[in-house]
Design a protein around this motif. Sequence first.
Motif, mmCIF file in Angstrom:
data_model
loop_
_atom_site.group_PDB
_atom_site.id
_atom_site.type_symbol
_atom_site.label_atom_id
_atom_site.label_comp_id
_atom_site.label_asym_id
_atom_site.label_seq_id
_atom_site.Cartn_x
_atom_site.Cartn_y
_atom_site.Cartn_z
ATOM 1 N N GLN A 146 -44.830 8.198 15.520
ATOM 2 C CA GLN A 146 -43.632 8.919 15.955
ATOM 3 C C GLN A 146 -42.459 7.981 16.206
ATOM 4 O O GLN A 146 -41.814 7.991 17.250
ATOM 5 N N VAL A 147 -42.157 7.171 15.193
ATOM 6 C CA VAL A 147 -41.043 6.233 15.263
ATOM 7 C C VAL A 147 -39.746 6.988 15.001
ATOM 8 O O VAL A 147 -39.680 7.827 14.101
ATOM 9 N N MET A 148 -38.728 6.686 15.785
ATOM 10 C CA MET A 148 -37.405 7.279 15.586
ATOM 11 C C MET A 148 -36.746 6.570 14.406
ATOM 12 O O MET A 148 -36.215 5.466 14.551
ATOM 13 N N THR A 149 -36.785 7.198 13.250
ATOM 14 C CA THR A 149 -36.269 6.549 12.044
ATOM 15 C C THR A 149 -34.771 6.281 12.135
ATOM 16 O O THR A 149 -34.296 5.288 11.597
ATOM 17 N N LYS A 150 -34.024 7.130 12.820
ATOM 18 C CA LYS A 150 -32.575 6.908 12.952
ATOM 19 C C LYS A 150 -32.282 5.683 13.804
ATOM 20 O O LYS A 150 -31.275 5.020 13.605
ATOM 21 N N VAL A 151 -33.160 5.386 14.727
ATOM 22 C CA VAL A 151 -32.974 4.226 15.603
ATOM 23 C C VAL A 151 -33.451 2.948 14.914
ATOM 24 O O VAL A 151 -32.874 1.880 15.095
ATOM 25 N N HIS A 152 -34.491 3.064 14.103
ATOM 26 C CA HIS A 152 -35.120 1.884 13.495
ATOM 27 C C HIS A 152 -34.926 1.840 11.976
ATOM 28 O O HIS A 152 -35.828 1.442 11.244
ATOM 29 N N VAL A 153 -33.743 2.204 11.531
ATOM 30 C CA VAL A 153 -33.411 2.202 10.100
ATOM 31 C C VAL A 153 -33.689 0.832 9.488
ATOM 32 O O VAL A 153 -34.251 0.731 8.393
ATOM 33 N N ASP A 154 -33.313 -0.225 10.199
ATOM 34 C CA ASP A 154 -33.480 -1.584 9.684
ATOM 35 C C ASP A 154 -34.934 -1.921 9.379
ATOM 36 O O ASP A 154 -35.229 -2.628 8.429
ATOM 37 N N LYS A 155 -35.844 -1.377 10.156
ATOM 38 C CA LYS A 155 -37.262 -1.683 9.974
ATOM 39 C C LYS A 155 -37.858 -0.954 8.767
ATOM 40 O O LYS A 155 -38.895 -1.344 8.251
ATOM 41 N N TYR A 156 -37.197 0.109 8.354
ATOM 42 C CA TYR A 156 -37.685 0.871 7.198
ATOM 43 C C TYR A 156 -36.994 0.487 5.891
ATOM 44 O O TYR A 156 -37.448 0.872 4.823
ATOM 45 N N GLU A 157 -35.896 -0.258 5.964
ATOM 46 C CA GLU A 157 -35.146 -0.620 4.761
ATOM 47 C C GLU A 157 -36.013 -1.307 3.718
ATOM 48 O O GLU A 157 -35.974 -0.953 2.543
ATOM 49 N N THR A 158 -36.797 -2.289 4.122
ATOM 50 C CA THR A 158 -37.608 -3.041 3.162
ATOM 51 C C THR A 158 -38.774 -2.222 2.622
ATOM 52 O O THR A 158 -39.365 -2.586 1.615
ATOM 53 N N ALA A 159 -39.080 -1.097 3.270
ATOM 54 C CA ALA A 159 -40.200 -0.262 2.834
ATOM 55 C C ALA A 159 -39.732 0.936 2.016
ATOM 56 O O ALA A 159 -40.540 1.786 1.671
ATOM 57 N N GLY A 160 -38.435 1.030 1.741
ATOM 58 C CA GLY A 160 -37.939 2.119 0.911
ATOM 59 C C GLY A 160 -37.144 3.173 1.650
ATOM 60 O O GLY A 160 -36.837 4.211 1.078
ATOM 61 N N GLY A 161 -36.812 2.953 2.894
ATOM 62 C CA GLY A 161 -35.982 3.902 3.628
ATOM 63 C C GLY A 161 -36.772 4.813 4.546
ATOM 64 O O GLY A 161 -37.977 4.650 4.743
ATOM 65 N N ASN A 162 -36.079 5.800 5.085
ATOM 66 C CA ASN A 162 -36.646 6.671 6.110
ATOM 67 C C ASN A 162 -37.869 7.464 5.670
ATOM 68 O O ASN A 162 -38.725 7.772 6.488
#
Length: 114
Positions: free
Chosen positions: A35-51
């Motif tokens: 249950q990660v807040m994707t809007k808050v942690h956008v940077d952490k998902y960038e390398t994995a292909g986004g939200n």
Amino acid sequence: MRSKLDPTLILAVMAIESGFNPFAQSPVGAQGLMQVMTKVHVDKYETAGGNLAAFDPVTNLRVGVKVLLECISRAGSIEGGLRYYVGSANDYFDDGYAQKVMAQHFRIRAVASG
């Protein structure tokens, strides 16, 4: 990815957060197993292909563990880190979230140890 967190703590967070549903979504925008807040942690998902990667169990787990480790480091304790993780860092009242996770953690650890 290896972390210094007890795997049974990570399982406890997943149990409380999503009930182990990799497609879980909360009304406030938290997604996936952790249950990660994707809007808050956008940077952490960038390398994995986004939200949308939030729904990939492995990616969500990696990001969630990273966020949890940051929260624990910031708070200085597991319980404090759990309050940060759930968004109640500045408010001691977290609706019992930290206690729920810790109780689940102890149950899972007891089962895992036989």
